[in-house]
Scaffold this motif. Structure first.
Motif, PDB file in Angstrom:
ATOM      1  N   TRP A  58     -10.580   6.402  -6.340  1.00  0.00           N
ATOM      2  CA  TRP A  58     -10.650   5.202  -5.512  1.00  0.00           C
ATOM      3  C   TRP A  58     -10.501   5.524  -4.028  1.00  0.00           C
ATOM      4  N   THR A  59      -9.836   6.634  -3.715  1.00  0.00           N
ATOM      5  CA  THR A  59      -9.684   7.000  -2.296  1.00  0.00           C
ATOM      6  C   THR A  59     -11.025   7.370  -1.670  1.00  0.00           C
ATOM      7  N   ASN A  60     -12.003   7.744  -2.503  1.00  0.00           N
ATOM      8  CA  ASN A  60     -13.325   8.099  -1.988  1.00  0.00           C
ATOM      9  C   ASN A  60     -14.261   6.896  -1.904  1.00  0.00           C
ATOM     10  N   ILE A  61     -13.840   5.762  -2.445  1.00  0.00           N
ATOM     11  CA  ILE A  61     -14.642   4.542  -2.349  1.00  0.00           C
ATOM     12  C   ILE A  61     -14.276   3.852  -1.042  1.00  0.00           C
ATOM     13  N   THR A  62     -15.144   3.991  -0.061  1.00  0.00           N
ATOM     14  CA  THR A  62     -14.838   3.456   1.275  1.00  0.00           C
ATOM     15  C   THR A  62     -15.337   2.032   1.469  1.00  0.00           C
ATOM     16  N   ASP A  63     -16.152   1.532   0.537  1.00  0.00           N
ATOM     17  CA  ASP A  63     -16.645   0.162   0.649  1.00  0.00           C
ATOM     18  C   ASP A  63     -15.659  -0.783  -0.023  1.00  0.00           C
ATOM     19  N   TYR A  64     -14.990  -1.605   0.781  1.00  0.00           N
ATOM     20  CA  TYR A  64     -14.044  -2.579   0.235  1.00  0.00           C
ATOM     21  C   TYR A  64     -13.913  -3.728   1.219  1.00  0.00           C
ATOM     22  N   GLN A  65     -13.265  -4.796   0.770  1.00  0.00           N
ATOM     23  CA  GLN A  65     -13.043  -5.947   1.630  1.00  0.00           C
ATOM     24  C   GLN A  65     -11.585  -6.384   1.531  1.00  0.00           C
ATOM     25  N   ASN A  66     -11.010  -6.701   2.671  1.00  0.00           N
ATOM     26  CA  ASN A  66      -9.683  -7.299   2.662  1.00  0.00           C
ATOM     27  C   ASN A  66      -9.799  -8.736   2.149  1.00  0.00           C
ATOM     28  N   VAL A  67      -8.929  -9.102   1.251  1.00  0.00           N
ATOM     29  CA  VAL A  67      -8.973 -10.428   0.631  1.00  0.00           C
ATOM     30  C   VAL A  67      -7.697 -11.170   1.022  1.00  0.00           C
ATOM     31  N   THR A  68      -7.826 -12.123   1.930  1.00  0.00           N
ATOM     32  CA  THR A  68      -6.658 -12.829   2.434  1.00  0.00           C
ATOM     33  C   THR A  68      -5.965 -13.635   1.346  1.00  0.00           C
ATOM     34  N   GLU A  69      -6.727 -14.068   0.332  1.00  0.00           N
ATOM     35  CA  GLU A  69      -6.122 -14.840  -0.752  1.00  0.00           C
ATOM     36  C   GLU A  69      -5.076 -14.023  -1.513  1.00  0.00           C
ATOM     37  N   PHE A  70      -5.183 -12.699  -1.449  1.00  0.00           N
ATOM     38  CA  PHE A  70      -4.259 -11.841  -2.196  1.00  0.00           C
ATOM     39  C   PHE A  70      -3.083 -11.366  -1.353  1.00  0.00           C
ATOM     40  N   GLY A  71      -2.957 -11.825  -0.134  1.00  0.00           N
ATOM     41  CA  GLY A  71      -1.845 -11.436   0.717  1.00  0.00           C
ATOM     42  C   GLY A  71      -2.304 -10.598   1.896  1.00  0.00           C
ATOM     43  N   GLU A  72      -1.368 -10.312   2.770  1.00  0.00           N
ATOM     44  CA  GLU A  72      -1.693  -9.606   4.017  1.00  0.00           C
ATOM     45  C   GLU A  72      -2.364  -8.259   3.771  1.00  0.00           C
ATOM     46  N   HIS A  73      -1.939  -7.530   2.747  1.00  0.00           N
ATOM     47  CA  HIS A  73      -2.491  -6.201   2.479  1.00  0.00           C
ATOM     48  C   HIS A  73      -3.397  -6.189   1.250  1.00  0.00           C
ATOM     49  N   GLY A  74      -3.846  -7.348   0.839  1.00  0.00           N
ATOM     50  CA  GLY A  74      -4.693  -7.423  -0.340  1.00  0.00           C
ATOM     51  C   GLY A  74      -6.121  -6.977  -0.065  1.00  0.00           C
ATOM     52  N   TYR A  75      -6.705  -6.278  -1.026  1.00  0.00           N
ATOM     53  CA  TYR A  75      -8.110  -5.878  -0.900  1.00  0.00           C
ATOM     54  C   TYR A  75      -8.684  -5.610  -2.287  1.00  0.00           C
ATOM     55  N   VAL A  76     -10.003  -5.450  -2.354  1.00  0.00           N
ATOM     56  CA  VAL A  76     -10.699  -5.225  -3.622  1.00  0.00           C
ATOM     57  C   VAL A  76     -11.763  -4.158  -3.417  1.00  0.00           C
ATOM     58  N   LYS A  77     -11.935  -3.290  -4.434  1.00  0.00           N
ATOM     59  CA  LYS A  77     -13.006  -2.291  -4.457  1.00  0.00           C
ATOM     60  C   LYS A  77     -13.728  -2.369  -5.797  1.00  0.00           C
ATOM     61  N   PHE A  78     -15.000  -1.941  -5.794  1.00  0.00           N
ATOM     62  CA  PHE A  78     -15.776  -1.887  -7.021  1.00  0.00           C
ATOM     63  C   PHE A  78     -16.439  -0.525  -7.159  1.00  0.00           C
ATOM     64  N   ALA A  79     -16.691  -0.119  -8.416  1.00  0.00           N
ATOM     65  CA  ALA A  79     -17.459   1.088  -8.725  1.00  0.00           C
ATOM     66  C   ALA A  79     -18.008   0.915 -10.141  1.00  0.00           C
ATOM     67  N   ASN A  80     -18.844   1.865 -10.593  1.00  0.00           N
ATOM     68  CA  ASN A  80     -19.383   1.778 -11.949  1.00  0.00           C
ATOM     69  C   ASN A  80     -19.788   3.151 -12.464  1.00  0.00           C
ATOM     70  N   LYS A 195      -3.033 -19.392  -2.221  1.00  0.00           N
ATOM     71  CA  LYS A 195      -4.206 -19.851  -1.497  1.00  0.00           C
ATOM     72  C   LYS A 195      -5.246 -20.270  -2.517  1.00  0.00           C
ATOM     73  N   HIS A 196      -5.146 -21.501  -2.915  1.00  0.00           N
ATOM     74  CA  HIS A 196      -5.959 -22.003  -4.008  1.00  0.00           C
ATOM     75  C   HIS A 196      -6.945 -23.065  -3.533  1.00  0.00           C
ATOM     76  N   PHE A 197      -6.432 -24.141  -2.984  1.00  0.00           N
ATOM     77  CA  PHE A 197      -7.284 -25.242  -2.566  1.00  0.00           C
ATOM     78  C   PHE A 197      -7.935 -24.952  -1.216  1.00  0.00           C
ATOM     79  N   GLY A 198      -9.035 -25.644  -0.977  1.00  0.00           N
ATOM     80  CA  GLY A 198      -9.748 -25.464   0.281  1.00  0.00           C
ATOM     81  C   GLY A 198     -10.883 -24.469   0.135  1.00  0.00           C
ATOM     82  N   ASP A 199     -11.553 -24.191   1.260  1.00  0.00           N
ATOM     83  CA  ASP A 199     -12.699 -23.286   1.252  1.00  0.00           C
ATOM     84  C   ASP A 199     -12.251 -21.838   1.137  1.00  0.00           C
ATOM     85  N   HIS A 200     -13.093 -21.032   0.472  1.00  0.00           N
ATOM     86  CA  HIS A 200     -12.856 -19.599   0.351  1.00  0.00           C
ATOM     87  C   HIS A 200     -14.101 -18.853   0.813  1.00  0.00           C
ATOM     88  N   ASN A 201     -13.902 -17.647   1.320  1.00  0.00           N
ATOM     89  CA  ASN A 201     -15.048 -16.832   1.698  1.00  0.00           C
ATOM     90  C   ASN A 201     -15.868 -16.496   0.460  1.00  0.00           C
TER      91      ASN A 201
END
Length: 289
Positions: A58-80, A195-201
């Motif tokens: 996962w350290t080599n997967i540089t494509d990720y997005q910070n996800v504010t819904e998951f907290g200040e340091h929250g983020y998500v990565k994908f691979a396959n 962070k449930h209600f309201g608009d989400h990215n």
């Protein structure tokens, strides 16, 4: 006088229309700039979900997005790995639950019958319960017929790291699970207890299996949601300033410093006085002529 009234009304209409148009275009442009997504690259090997640690690749997967819904340091990565989608989710342990929704409605969260994943976090026990779900509105979602998610979780310094493995095609008998393949693009959004209600990215997920896939990912159109509260604030704040500013400049220019002159003075009474600003306003906007 009638020509002056019409000119002033037209001028004010142009000012108001311009401000409204500029406001709406600015807000929509800012939302459009927020359209971002994930690329799921192909990796060699797999994930060991029983080793008690996050896989090192996962350290080599540089494509990720910070996800504010998951907290200040929250983020998500994908691979396959051509047959399974791998996901790394990082969230604050203060979240009781977090969710991913696939193919979300542009204006709703957890729309009826949408595919999703939910993770219930127990900070004290340091455990995570994963559920493959189907959203049924803004209530607790229903579990799928079978749970197609395999996970491993690691807790560290107020964060929980969740590795998720799911096959590209789960052959869901009810047909609610999203199927992935090389070059497929799906929309997704995130939510949490905090962070449930309201608009989400809205994000896109582009699955890249072949290293020789030609062209750029086909990004689906994401209908924009205009923040009406922001538009209302700008309209109520900026528009009156522009309108009355225009009136003030017009008064200073044409009434005080450079009034329109006529070749013939039709005023015969020495007691005549120029109308006040209030009288001009009433005559311009309240007159029935």
């Amino acid at each position: 006088m009638k020509i002056m009234k019409k000119t002033l009304k037209i001028s004010l209409f142009i000012v108001v229309f311009s401000l409204i148009s500029l406001t709406v275009l600015t807000v929509v442009g800012e939302v459009a700039d927020d359209q971002v997504g994930f690329v799921s690259p192909k990796i060699k090997g797999g994930i060991d979900l029983n080793d008690g640690e996050i896989t090192s690749f996962w350290t080599n997967i540089t494509d990720y997005q910070n996800v504010t819904e998951f907290g200040e340091h929250g983020y998500v990565k994908f691979a396959n790995n051509e047959t399974h989608l791998y996901t790394l989710i990082v969230s604050s342990t203060e979240n009781v639950w977090i969710s991913i929704e696939f193919e979300p409605d542009p204006s709703l969260c957890m729309k009826n019958l949408n595919d999703g994943w939910s993770f219930y976090i127990d900070e004290e026990e340091e455990t995570v319960l994963a559920k493959d779900i189907m959203f049924i509105g803004t209530v607790i979602p229903e579990d799928d017929v079978k749970n197609d998610l395999q996970i491993e979780s690691v807790f560290s310094e107020g964060l929980v790291y969740i590795e998720v493995v799911r096959s590209f095609d789960t052959s869901d008998p009810d047909g609610f699970d999203i199927a992935f393949e090389n070059g497929s693009t799906n929309l997704l959004q995130f939510a949490s207890k905090k962070k449930h209600f309201g608009d989400h990215n809205k994000y896109y997920l582009y699955v890249l299996v072949s290293d020789k896939t030609e062209g750029n990912p086909i990004i689906p159109d994401i209908p924009e949601i205009v923040d009406l509260n922001q538009v209302k604030f700008l309209l109520l704040g900026v528009t009156p300033v522009g309108v009355f500013g225009f009136i003030g400049i017009h008064m200073i220019r044409r009434v005080l410093y450079s009034p329109i002159k006529h070749d013939h003075d039709r005023i015969v009474s020495s007691s005549w006085k120029p109308p006040t600003l209030v009288e001009r306003f009433k005559d311009t906007f309240l007159s029935k002529e």
